[in-house]
Motif scaffolding. Structure first.
Motif, PDB file in Angstrom:
ATOM      1  N   ILE A 151       0.846  -1.196   0.000  1.00 50.62           N
ATOM      2  CA  ILE A 151       0.000   0.000   0.000  1.00 50.62           C
ATOM      3  C   ILE A 151       0.885   1.251   0.000  1.00 50.62           C
ATOM      4  N   ASP A 152       0.333   2.370  -0.498  1.00 43.55           N
ATOM      5  CA  ASP A 152       1.098   3.621  -0.562  1.00 43.55           C
ATOM      6  C   ASP A 152       0.881   4.477   0.675  1.00 43.55           C
ATOM      7  N   SER A 153      -0.349   4.438   1.216  1.00 45.21           N
ATOM      8  CA  SER A 153      -0.623   5.233   2.408  1.00 45.21           C
ATOM      9  C   SER A 153      -1.266   4.319   3.448  1.00 45.21           C
ATOM     10  N   PRO A 154      -1.188   4.694   4.734  1.00 45.73           N
ATOM     11  CA  PRO A 154      -1.733   3.832   5.794  1.00 45.73           C
ATOM     12  C   PRO A 154      -3.211   3.512   5.585  1.00 45.73           C
ATOM     13  N   PHE A 155      -3.593   2.298   5.919  1.00 48.21           N
ATOM     14  CA  PHE A 155      -4.984   1.869   5.738  1.00 48.21           C
ATOM     15  C   PHE A 155      -5.685   1.848   7.100  1.00 48.21           C
ATOM     16  N   TYR A 156      -6.919   2.347   7.124  1.00 54.29           N
ATOM     17  CA  TYR A 156      -7.675   2.445   8.376  1.00 54.29           C
ATOM     18  C   TYR A 156      -8.476   1.156   8.589  1.00 54.29           C
ATOM     19  N   PHE A 157      -7.796   0.129   9.142  1.00 56.68           N
ATOM     20  CA  PHE A 157      -8.436  -1.198   9.273  1.00 56.68           C
ATOM     21  C   PHE A 157      -9.704  -1.153  10.131  1.00 56.68           C
ATOM     22  N   TRP A 158      -9.670  -0.358  11.225  1.00 63.90           N
ATOM     23  CA  TRP A 158     -10.798  -0.361  12.160  1.00 63.90           C
ATOM     24  C   TRP A 158     -12.091   0.155  11.520  1.00 63.90           C
ATOM     25  N   LEU A 159     -11.951   0.936  10.430  1.00 59.41           N
ATOM     26  CA  LEU A 159     -13.147   1.516   9.817  1.00 59.41           C
ATOM     27  C   LEU A 159     -13.750   0.607   8.756  1.00 59.41           C
ATOM     28  N   SER A 160     -13.044  -0.479   8.429  1.00 59.10           N
ATOM     29  CA  SER A 160     -13.562  -1.383   7.401  1.00 59.10           C
ATOM     30  C   SER A 160     -14.276  -2.559   8.073  1.00 59.10           C
ATOM     31  N   ALA A 161     -15.541  -2.755   7.730  1.00 57.05           N
ATOM     32  CA  ALA A 161     -16.334  -3.831   8.342  1.00 57.05           C
ATOM     33  C   ALA A 161     -15.705  -5.189   8.061  1.00 57.05           C
ATOM     34  N   TRP A 162     -15.327  -5.414   6.796  1.00 57.72           N
ATOM     35  CA  TRP A 162     -14.838  -6.747   6.430  1.00 57.72           C
ATOM     36  C   TRP A 162     -13.453  -7.005   6.993  1.00 57.72           C
ATOM     37  N   TRP A 163     -12.614  -5.950   7.056  1.00 57.45           N
ATOM     38  CA  TRP A 163     -11.308  -6.149   7.673  1.00 57.45           C
ATOM     39  C   TRP A 163     -11.461  -6.448   9.160  1.00 57.45           C
ATOM     40  N   SER A 164     -12.351  -5.717   9.836  1.00 57.14           N
ATOM     41  CA  SER A 164     -12.541  -5.945  11.263  1.00 57.14           C
ATOM     42  C   SER A 164     -13.050  -7.361  11.522  1.00 57.14           C
ATOM     43  N   ARG A 165     -14.056  -7.759  10.763  1.00 64.04           N
ATOM     44  CA  ARG A 165     -14.557  -9.130  10.897  1.00 64.04           C
ATOM     45  C   ARG A 165     -13.458 -10.139  10.605  1.00 64.04           C
ATOM     46  N   GLY A 166     -12.729  -9.866   9.516  1.00 61.81           N
ATOM     47  CA  GLY A 166     -11.672 -10.784   9.100  1.00 61.81           C
ATOM     48  C   GLY A 166     -10.600 -10.936  10.176  1.00 61.81           C
ATOM     49  N   ILE A 167     -10.226  -9.812  10.794  1.00 58.93           N
ATOM     50  CA  ILE A 167      -9.177  -9.881  11.810  1.00 58.93           C
ATOM     51  C   ILE A 167      -9.676 -10.647  13.032  1.00 58.93           C
ATOM     52  N   ILE A 168     -10.942 -10.416  13.417  1.00 59.58           N
ATOM     53  CA  ILE A 168     -11.495 -11.148  14.566  1.00 59.58           C
ATOM     54  C   ILE A 168     -11.549 -12.651  14.262  1.00 59.58           C
ATOM     55  N   SER A 169     -12.000 -12.994  13.060  1.00 57.54           N
ATOM     56  CA  SER A 169     -12.014 -14.415  12.676  1.00 57.54           C
ATOM     57  C   SER A 169     -10.602 -14.976  12.671  1.00 57.54           C
ATOM     58  N   PHE A 170      -9.659 -14.174  12.161  1.00 59.74           N
ATOM     59  CA  PHE A 170      -8.273 -14.632  12.127  1.00 59.74           C
ATOM     60  C   PHE A 170      -7.756 -14.889  13.542  1.00 59.74           C
ATOM     61  N   ILE A 171      -8.075 -13.979  14.482  1.00 64.64           N
ATOM     62  CA  ILE A 171      -7.614 -14.173  15.860  1.00 64.64           C
ATOM     63  C   ILE A 171      -8.166 -15.493  16.394  1.00 64.64           C
ATOM     64  N   GLN A 172      -9.450 -15.757  16.136  1.00 67.29           N
ATOM     65  CA  GLN A 172     -10.068 -17.000  16.610  1.00 67.29           C
ATOM     66  C   GLN A 172      -9.369 -18.219  16.002  1.00 67.29           C
ATOM     67  N   PHE A 173      -9.157 -18.129  14.692  1.00 71.99           N
ATOM     68  CA  PHE A 173      -8.467 -19.209  13.966  1.00 71.99           C
ATOM     69  C   PHE A 173      -7.070 -19.424  14.541  1.00 71.99           C
ATOM     70  N   TRP A 174      -6.357 -18.335  14.700  1.00 74.91           N
ATOM     71  CA  TRP A 174      -4.954 -18.367  15.119  1.00 74.91           C
ATOM     72  C   TRP A 174      -4.818 -18.884  16.543  1.00 74.91           C
ATOM     73  N   MET A 175      -5.802 -18.565  17.409  1.00 73.63           N
ATOM     74  CA  MET A 175      -5.737 -19.025  18.792  1.00 73.63           C
ATOM     75  C   MET A 175      -6.100 -20.495  18.937  1.00 73.63           C
ATOM     76  N   TRP A 176      -6.853 -21.048  17.967  1.00 73.18           N
ATOM     77  CA  TRP A 176      -7.417 -22.377  18.183  1.00 73.18           C
ATOM     78  C   TRP A 176      -6.926 -23.481  17.266  1.00 73.18           C
ATOM     79  N   TYR A 177      -6.263 -23.153  16.117  1.00 67.50           N
ATOM     80  CA  TYR A 177      -5.905 -24.261  15.228  1.00 67.50           C
ATOM     81  C   TYR A 177      -4.842 -25.155  15.852  1.00 67.50           C
ATOM     82  N   GLY A 178      -3.979 -24.581  16.728  1.00 63.92           N
ATOM     83  CA  GLY A 178      -2.952 -25.401  17.383  1.00 63.92           C
ATOM     84  C   GLY A 178      -3.583 -26.413  18.318  1.00 63.92           C
ATOM     85  N   ASN A 179      -4.584 -25.957  19.059  1.00 58.40           N
ATOM     86  CA  ASN A 179      -5.299 -26.853  19.963  1.00 58.40           C
ATOM     87  C   ASN A 179      -5.946 -27.998  19.179  1.00 58.40           C
ATOM     88  N   THR A 180      -6.670 -27.636  18.107  1.00 52.58           N
ATOM     89  CA  THR A 180      -7.327 -28.660  17.283  1.00 52.58           C
ATOM     90  C   THR A 180      -6.308 -29.619  16.692  1.00 52.58           C
TER      91      THR A 180
END
Lengths: 327, 284
Positions: A151-180
């Protein structure tokens, strides 16, 4: 168990009483109490007395017409599924690799330690850490993306619905795939090794062995993982709250955050929050019952079938020996 | 011969891919926390000019001072979390073992129904009864007390289930009987003979109980309103406040401190923890 005329049965009761009493008082009673509050007018800070509503389902009617609740009902499964699918797939792949006889991966212990690590770290801390990692305008992720020229300029992740959802899903995935993964590896190692020997002798390929032997043997564990993940995922609270308070524009609002906001975040709608809790309770119980039914049904059927076969064999054997004695 | 060679070559390629993926995933686990710890030692200006650094800096103490000046005292949160987590761990481990022993060692009429009951409540989504729980505790004057955060741990269905499976596999009733012949009471037998037998299971379950209690945000957030009683996860929630908006280094330091005990526990006991997860999977 009776020995020297002393019955020890009462100790079974005595040892179970603490558990039973604590469960009744701190788990069962609050559930029933929540269900009751859902039919009352209990609202307002510091209030605990209530009277029942004339129309008992009024709170349910209000909740089911509440735009935020409906949005949360949509967000919660989206966020859960988007995290769960990669979680189970990657865990399966890693389990297959780590147990493979062909590849014999070294350093497994170290990989497991590192991959499992996020699972025991406080979810609240991780969520707020990711909020900072994806911050605007200066943050490690923005800096890295600019450094790499993505990217050329900073991206405002918190203002994007899909990025916010995606990051939350990623955190869930990242915290739990090792356990599984660890659970699945234990499952694979529990499969009778002669099954794999036989398949190899018959010339089966690795994918064939995986899909025909490994996967079917893991069905119980996979369904167990699915059910526990569903129950946890539909109550998701810490991560969406601390990542973005359910925002932007309520696009990451989960039902648990909604319930918390209704009851404890300056509004004190205890009755409506209770109604929303009971709706979620019902949904989770129905979903997990369906999954359990699917699981139990097949296993039980198989077990019954085996038992019937055994009994038939037993009868045959007995008949045969009886004949032998006659002769 | 040629075919075998190509198979070997392909195995080598796939193996390389596997190692690359595993190393990537390991880095993915480490990097967020590494960034957190490193930035905890860096000044706000440093982070503003470049928020990625692989080497620590010298602002750890000044970041700490900022936190203290802003009324964020990690030591208090640490003590509170410790009291609750240790209390909940001791209760859950002791009473789960006791209940499991009651289920395995004695023949009583309600044994099977009680076990079925435990299995039935194993998966109840307890978080959804928070309103009733809060109202109940409020009526008893127990909000802002630790009791509602510790005592419920004495009824942990999943742990009872795990302990029961462990006892079924390891306990021989001969030991119990010989203790009886020696004249030991049932409670003393449990405390002095059975608990030591259960040590491996107790250790594993204690770790998970401690971590679970330490990480809990939801119930403490609802019950504790007195700042002096806040646990570590609630203190993370405080960092959202405007006064921390520009204090990048201090926020990273505060976050690091909330999870430091977990990292220490994990790197000492990681083998046991991973073994415990695997065992849990097989004990179904």
């Amino acid at each position: 168990m009776r020995k020297n005329g002393v019955s020890y049965a009462k100790w079974g009761y005595i040892f179970s009483i603490p558990f039973f009493v604590v469960f009744l008082v701190f788990s069962l009673y609050p559930i029933i109490y929540t269900a009751v509050i859902g039919f009352t007018d209990l609202q307002g800070a510091g209030r605990s007395s209530f009277s029942f509503l004339d129309k008992p389902f009024d709170n349910y009617r209000i909740i089911l017409a509440n735009a935020s609740f409906l949005q949360a009902m949509k967000n919660t499964p989206i966020i859960w599924i988007a995290g769960f699918i990669p979680q189970i797939l990657l865990a399966l792949l890693l389990a297959a690799w780590f147990t493979s006889r062909r590849f014999k991966i070294h350093g497994q212990a170290a990989f497991k330690v590192l991959i499992y690590m996020p699972n025991i770290i406080t979810a609240a801390t991780i969520a707020f850490l990711f909020r900072n990692l994806f911050g605007y305008p200066k943050s490690p992720v923005n800096d890295l993306a600019m450094m790499l020229g993505i990217i050329d300029s900073p991206f405002y992740f918190w203002l994007s619905a899909w990025w916010s959802r995606g990051i939350i899903s990623f955190i869930q995935f990242w915290m739990w795939y090792g356990n599984t993964m660890i659970v699945l590896i234990a499952g694979v190692l529990g499969i009778d090794p002669t099954l794999f020997d036989a398949a190899e002798i018959d010339g089966a390929s690795s994918p064939q062995i995986f899909f025909r032997i490994t996967l079917p043997s893991l069905r119980t564990i996979l369904l167990y993982t699915l059910v526990t993940s569903l129950i946890g995922g539909l109550q998701l609270f810490d991560v969406p709250l601390l990542f973005n308070l359910g925002g932007p524009d309520q696009k990451t609002l989960t039902t648990s955050v909604f319930i918390y906001n209704q009851a404890f975040s300056g509004r004190y709608f205890y009755n409506r929050a209770s109604a929303a809790s009971m709706i979620m309770f019902l949904i989770i119980m129905v979903c997990s019952s369906i999954l359990f039914y699917i699981m139990r049904d097949k296993d039980q059927a198989k077990l019954n079938h085996e038992r019937r076969l055994e009994r038939r064999l037993e009868r045959k054997r007995r008949r045969a020996t009886a004949k032998g004695v006659d002769a | 011969m040629k075919k075998q060679k190509s198979l070997k070559a392909r195995t080598r390629v796939v193996k390389t891919v596997i190692y690359i993926v595993c190393i990537f995933l390991s880095l993915l686990s480490i990097m967020p926390f590494y960034t957190m710890f490193i930035n905890a030692t860096r000044g706000t200006y440093e982070i503003q000019s470049n928020s990625i650094s692989l080497i620590p800096s010298t602002y750890l103490i000044s970041n700490w001072k900022v936190l203290i000046n802003k009324n964020f005292n990690p030591a208090i949160g640490f003590m509170n979390s410790m009291i609750i987590a240790v209390g909940a761990t001791v209760l859950s481990v002791y009473f789960s073992s006791l209940t499991a022993y009651g289920l395995v060692a004695y023949q009583w009429k309600w044994r099977q129904p009680f076990f079925t009951f435990i299995m039935a409540v194993l998966m109840i989504p307890t978080q959804l009864s928070i309103i009733g729980f809060f109202q109940f505790m409020y009526k008893l004057g127990l909000t802002n007390k630790y009791l509602p955060l510790i005592v419920p741990a004495a009824a942990s269905p999943a742990m009872v289930f795990f302990m029961r499976q462990y006892l079924l596999a390891t306990l021989s009733l001969d030991i119990v009987n010989s203790a009886r012949i020696d004249g030991a009471g049932e409670i003393r037998t449990f405390n002095t003979i059975i608990l030591p037998i259960m040590k491996p299971a107790v250790a594993t379950q204690a770790i998970f109980a401690f971590v679970g209690s330490w990480n809990n945000l939801f119930t403490p957030l609802v019950l504790l309103t007195d700042r002096k009683k806040y646990t570590m996860p609630i203190m993370v929630n405080l960092l959202r406040g405007d006064i921390y908006r520009t204090e990048y280094g201090s926020v990273y330091l505060a976050l690091s401190l909330t999870v430091l005990p977990l990292f220490i526990i994990y790197f000492i006991l990681s083998r046991h923890i991973i073994g415990g997860v695997a065992l849990g999977a097989l004990k179904e």
